[in-house]
Design a protein around this motif. Structure first.
Motif: not given
Length: 230
Positions: A172-175, A178-184, A189-190
């Motif tokens: 779940a973390f990897s996905r 990889e999809r994180a495009e905004t700071p939020e 993800a972090c």
């Protein structure tokens, strides 16, 4: 390690203690690396918090440093995972062979599955666990009167539950990462990364307990024979 019970002449008991010592060291380092990774994820999480609150407070160099740290710890995690996995599978196969010498009728599959089961998609979530339970049972001494003597499998059960949980969270973390495009999205993800790393730390510690306990069971049975003294 001489053993009085009959077994195939092509097989001899081989002590798993040396491999267990190596695994103890590797699992300890792996736990430390994943704990450090959790700290890095926490650091990036705080950067994203600051970036969301006020973008002017976070410079490009700070963000780049966070990326470099996250990438470096990711490489270190992979190296430790690979080294630990190789030694673990060798140890696992050795205790499986020993288990068959102790109790030839105690296994439902051939010894090759002690290696192959780890590489079967989906099957690797339960097949190695079943083999481990059979090894555990075969490595347990009988009572002095020859009756079955149960030894708690709590170390095995706890390790496997946490290990599978860490795999699910890691996927779940990897996905999310990889999809994180905004700071939020990166902040979320972090947060998932912190949970994943801490689960992995717990799984490494419990794996260490399992390895040492099973190694001790086999050593005792090899040195004292199939029947417990008391």
């Amino acid at each position: 390690m001489p053993y009085p019970a009959p077994h195939p002449t092509t097989d001899v008991l081989r002590s798993p203690r040396g491999l267990a010592v190596a695994l103890t060291a590797l699992l300890s380092v792996a736990a430390a690396v994943n704990l450090f990774s959790a700290g890095i994820s926490g650091y990036v999480f705080s950067l994203m918090q600051s970036l969301i609150a006020d973008p002017s407070n976070v410079g490009d160099s700070t963000l780049e440093r966070g990326d470099v740290m996250a990438g470096a710890v990711g490489v270190l995690q992979f190296v430790m995972l690979l080294a630990t996995a190789v030694v673990f599978v060798i140890w696992f196969h050795r205790v499986r062979v020993n288990g068959e010498i102790f109790r030839p009728d105690g296994f439902s599959q051939t010894r090759g599955w002690a290696i192959g089961s780890w590489f079967i998609p989906v099957g690797n979530l339960f097949l190695p666990f079943r083999i481990a339970k059979q090894i555990w049972a075969a490595s347990t001494q009988f009572a002095p009167d020859g009756s079955h003597r149960a030894v708690s499998t709590a170390p095995l059960n706890a390790w496997w539950a946490l290990w599978v949980g860490s795999l699910v969270f890691d996927r779940a973390f990897s996905r999310m990462y990889e999809r994180a495009e905004t700071p939020e999205a990166l902040r979320a993800a972090c947060a998932m990364g912190i949970v994943t790393d801490l689960l992995t730390v717990g799984a490494a510690v419990l794996a260490l307990v399992f390895v040492r306990r099973l190694t001790a069971l086999q050593t005792t049975k090899a040195e004292q024979g199939p029947y417990a003294a008391v």
